[in-house]
Design a protein around this motif. Structure first.
Motif, PDB file in Angstrom:
ATOM      1  N   THR A  40       0.830  -1.200   0.000  1.00 34.37           N
ATOM      2  CA  THR A  40       0.000   0.000   0.000  1.00 34.37           C
ATOM      3  C   THR A  40       0.867   1.253   0.000  1.00 34.37           C
ATOM      4  N   SER A  41       1.921   1.231   0.790  1.00 33.98           N
ATOM      5  CA  SER A  41       2.853   2.353   0.837  1.00 33.98           C
ATOM      6  C   SER A  41       3.543   2.551  -0.518  1.00 33.98           C
ATOM      7  N   LEU A  42       3.932   1.448  -1.146  1.00 34.01           N
ATOM      8  CA  LEU A  42       4.586   1.531  -2.456  1.00 34.01           C
ATOM      9  C   LEU A  42       3.637   2.071  -3.527  1.00 34.01           C
ATOM     10  N   VAL A  43       2.370   1.672  -3.472  1.00 35.43           N
ATOM     11  CA  VAL A  43       1.380   2.180  -4.430  1.00 35.43           C
ATOM     12  C   VAL A  43       1.260   3.696  -4.287  1.00 35.43           C
ATOM     13  N   ASN A  44       1.179   4.172  -3.047  1.00 35.34           N
ATOM     14  CA  ASN A  44       1.078   5.610  -2.808  1.00 35.34           C
ATOM     15  C   ASN A  44       2.333   6.337  -3.300  1.00 35.34           C
ATOM     16  N   THR A  45       3.497   5.756  -3.033  1.00 34.69           N
ATOM     17  CA  THR A  45       4.755   6.354  -3.478  1.00 34.69           C
ATOM     18  C   THR A  45       4.806   6.436  -4.996  1.00 34.69           C
ATOM     19  N   CYS A  46       4.439   5.358  -5.666  1.00 29.76           N
ATOM     20  CA  CYS A  46       4.462   5.338  -7.131  1.00 29.76           C
ATOM     21  C   CYS A  46       3.473   6.357  -7.704  1.00 29.76           C
ATOM     22  N   ALA A  47       2.301   6.474  -7.093  1.00 33.25           N
ATOM     23  CA  ALA A  47       1.317   7.448  -7.557  1.00 33.25           C
ATOM     24  C   ALA A  47       1.863   8.871  -7.430  1.00 33.25           C
ATOM     25  N   LYS A  48       2.541   9.164  -6.331  1.00 31.74           N
ATOM     26  CA  LYS A  48       3.131  10.497  -6.143  1.00 31.74           C
ATOM     27  C   LYS A  48       4.223  10.762  -7.171  1.00 31.74           C
ATOM     28  N   LEU A  49       5.048   9.748  -7.439  1.00 29.73           N
ATOM     29  CA  LEU A  49       6.109   9.910  -8.429  1.00 29.73           C
ATOM     30  C   LEU A  49       5.536  10.142  -9.826  1.00 29.73           C
ATOM     31  N   LEU A  50       4.462   9.434 -10.157  1.00 28.95           N
ATOM     32  CA  LEU A  50       3.820   9.630 -11.459  1.00 28.95           C
ATOM     33  C   LEU A  50       3.201  11.019 -11.563  1.00 28.95           C
ATOM     34  N   ASP A  51       2.557  11.475 -10.489  1.00 30.05           N
ATOM     35  CA  ASP A  51       1.983  12.820 -10.485  1.00 30.05           C
ATOM     36  C   ASP A  51       3.063  13.876 -10.688  1.00 30.05           C
ATOM     37  N   LYS A  52       4.181  13.691 -10.000  1.00 31.27           N
ATOM     38  CA  LYS A  52       5.297  14.635 -10.108  1.00 31.27           C
ATOM     39  C   LYS A  52       5.840  14.654 -11.539  1.00 31.27           C
ATOM     40  N   ALA A  53       5.969  13.485 -12.140  1.00 33.19           N
ATOM     41  CA  ALA A  53       6.461  13.395 -13.515  1.00 33.19           C
ATOM     42  C   ALA A  53       5.473  14.046 -14.479  1.00 33.19           C
ATOM     43  N   GLU A  54       4.196  13.828 -14.253  1.00 30.90           N
ATOM     44  CA  GLU A  54       3.166  14.393 -15.123  1.00 30.90           C
ATOM     45  C   GLU A  54       3.201  15.918 -15.089  1.00 30.90           C
ATOM     46  N   GLN A  55       3.486  16.477 -13.929  1.00 26.54           N
ATOM     47  CA  GLN A  55       3.541  17.931 -13.799  1.00 26.54           C
ATOM     48  C   GLN A  55       4.712  18.526 -14.565  1.00 26.54           C
ATOM     49  N   LYS A  56       5.717  17.720 -14.860  1.00 24.68           N
ATOM     50  CA  LYS A  56       6.892  18.201 -15.582  1.00 24.68           C
ATOM     51  C   LYS A  56       6.716  18.146 -17.097  1.00 24.68           C
ATOM     52  N   VAL A  57       5.684  17.460 -17.544  1.00 28.44           N
ATOM     53  CA  VAL A  57       5.480  17.311 -18.980  1.00 28.44           C
ATOM     54  C   VAL A  57       5.090  18.660 -19.577  1.00 28.44           C
ATOM     55  N   VAL A  58       5.771  19.039 -20.626  1.00 26.88           N
ATOM     56  CA  VAL A  58       5.454  20.284 -21.323  1.00 26.88           C
ATOM     57  C   VAL A  58       5.260  19.991 -22.804  1.00 26.88           C
ATOM     58  N   LYS A  59       4.550  20.863 -23.424  1.00 20.00           N
ATOM     59  CA  LYS A  59       4.295  20.737 -24.850  1.00 20.00           C
ATOM     60  C   LYS A  59       5.241  21.686 -25.584  1.00 20.00           C
ATOM     61  N   LEU A  60       5.917  21.204 -26.597  1.00 19.37           N
ATOM     62  CA  LEU A  60       6.787  22.054 -27.398  1.00 19.37           C
ATOM     63  C   LEU A  60       6.011  22.514 -28.627  1.00 19.37           C
ATOM     64  N   ALA A  61       6.030  23.819 -28.848  1.00 16.08           N
ATOM     65  CA  ALA A  61       5.364  24.390 -30.013  1.00 16.08           C
ATOM     66  C   ALA A  61       6.390  25.200 -30.795  1.00 16.08           C
ATOM     67  N   LYS A  62       6.087  25.449 -32.032  1.00 15.56           N
ATOM     68  CA  LYS A  62       6.969  26.225 -32.883  1.00 15.56           C
ATOM     69  C   LYS A  62       6.742  27.711 -32.585  1.00 15.56           C
ATOM     70  N   GLY A  63       7.812  28.398 -32.219  1.00 12.86           N
ATOM     71  CA  GLY A  63       7.733  29.822 -31.934  1.00 12.86           C
ATOM     72  C   GLY A  63       7.760  30.648 -33.203  1.00 12.86           C
ATOM     73  N   PRO A  64       7.620  31.973 -33.066  1.00 15.10           N
ATOM     74  CA  PRO A  64       7.602  32.858 -34.239  1.00 15.10           C
ATOM     75  C   PRO A  64       8.875  32.770 -35.091  1.00 15.10           C
ATOM     76  N   ASP A  65      10.005  32.493 -34.434  1.00 11.96           N
ATOM     77  CA  ASP A  65      11.257  32.392 -35.185  1.00 11.96           C
ATOM     78  C   ASP A  65      11.569  30.960 -35.607  1.00 11.96           C
ATOM     79  N   GLY A  66      10.637  30.049 -35.372  1.00 13.90           N
ATOM     80  CA  GLY A  66      10.822  28.652 -35.753  1.00 13.90           C
ATOM     81  C   GLY A  66      11.460  27.801 -34.686  1.00 13.90           C
ATOM     82  N   ALA A  67      11.950  28.425 -33.621  1.00 11.25           N
ATOM     83  CA  ALA A  67      12.569  27.685 -32.514  1.00 11.25           C
ATOM     84  C   ALA A  67      11.474  27.106 -31.615  1.00 11.25           C
TER      85      ALA A  67
END
Length: 78
Positions: A40-67
C-alpha cells in the motif's frame, strides 16, 4: 544517515514481488499483513512519483522564429 532516493522502477519491482507472494497465499497472516502494508505504501509512493512526472510534462510548439517554445501541457477532451 542520508535519505534513500525513491526509484519508481525499483518500487514497481518490489510491488510485483509482494503481489506474487500474496497471491501464493503461503505467508503467515502477520507476514501477509506486513506485505500488504508495504504494498500500500509503495502504491502511494508510485502514484506520487507519477503525479510529479506528469507535472513536468510540457508541450513544445513552434515559436515565431521557428525555434521550439515550451508551453504547459493540457489534455484536450473530446
Amino acid at each position: 544517515m542520508a535519505a534513500k532516493k525513491v526509484n519508481f522502477e525499483a518500487s514497481m519491482q518490489r510491488l510485483e514481488e509482494i503481489v506474487s507472494l500474496l497471491e501464493k497465499g503461503e505467508a503467515p497472516l502477520e507476514e501477509s499483513l506486513a506485505l500488504f502494508e508495504e504494498g500500500t505504501s509503495l502504491v502511494n509512493t508510485c502514484a506520487k512519483l507519477l503525479d510529479k512526472a506528469e507535472q513536468k510534462v510540457v508541450k513544445l510548439a513552434k515559436g515565431p522564429d521557428g525555434a521550439p517554445v515550451e508551453q504547459d501541457f493540457t489534455v484536450s477532451e473530446g
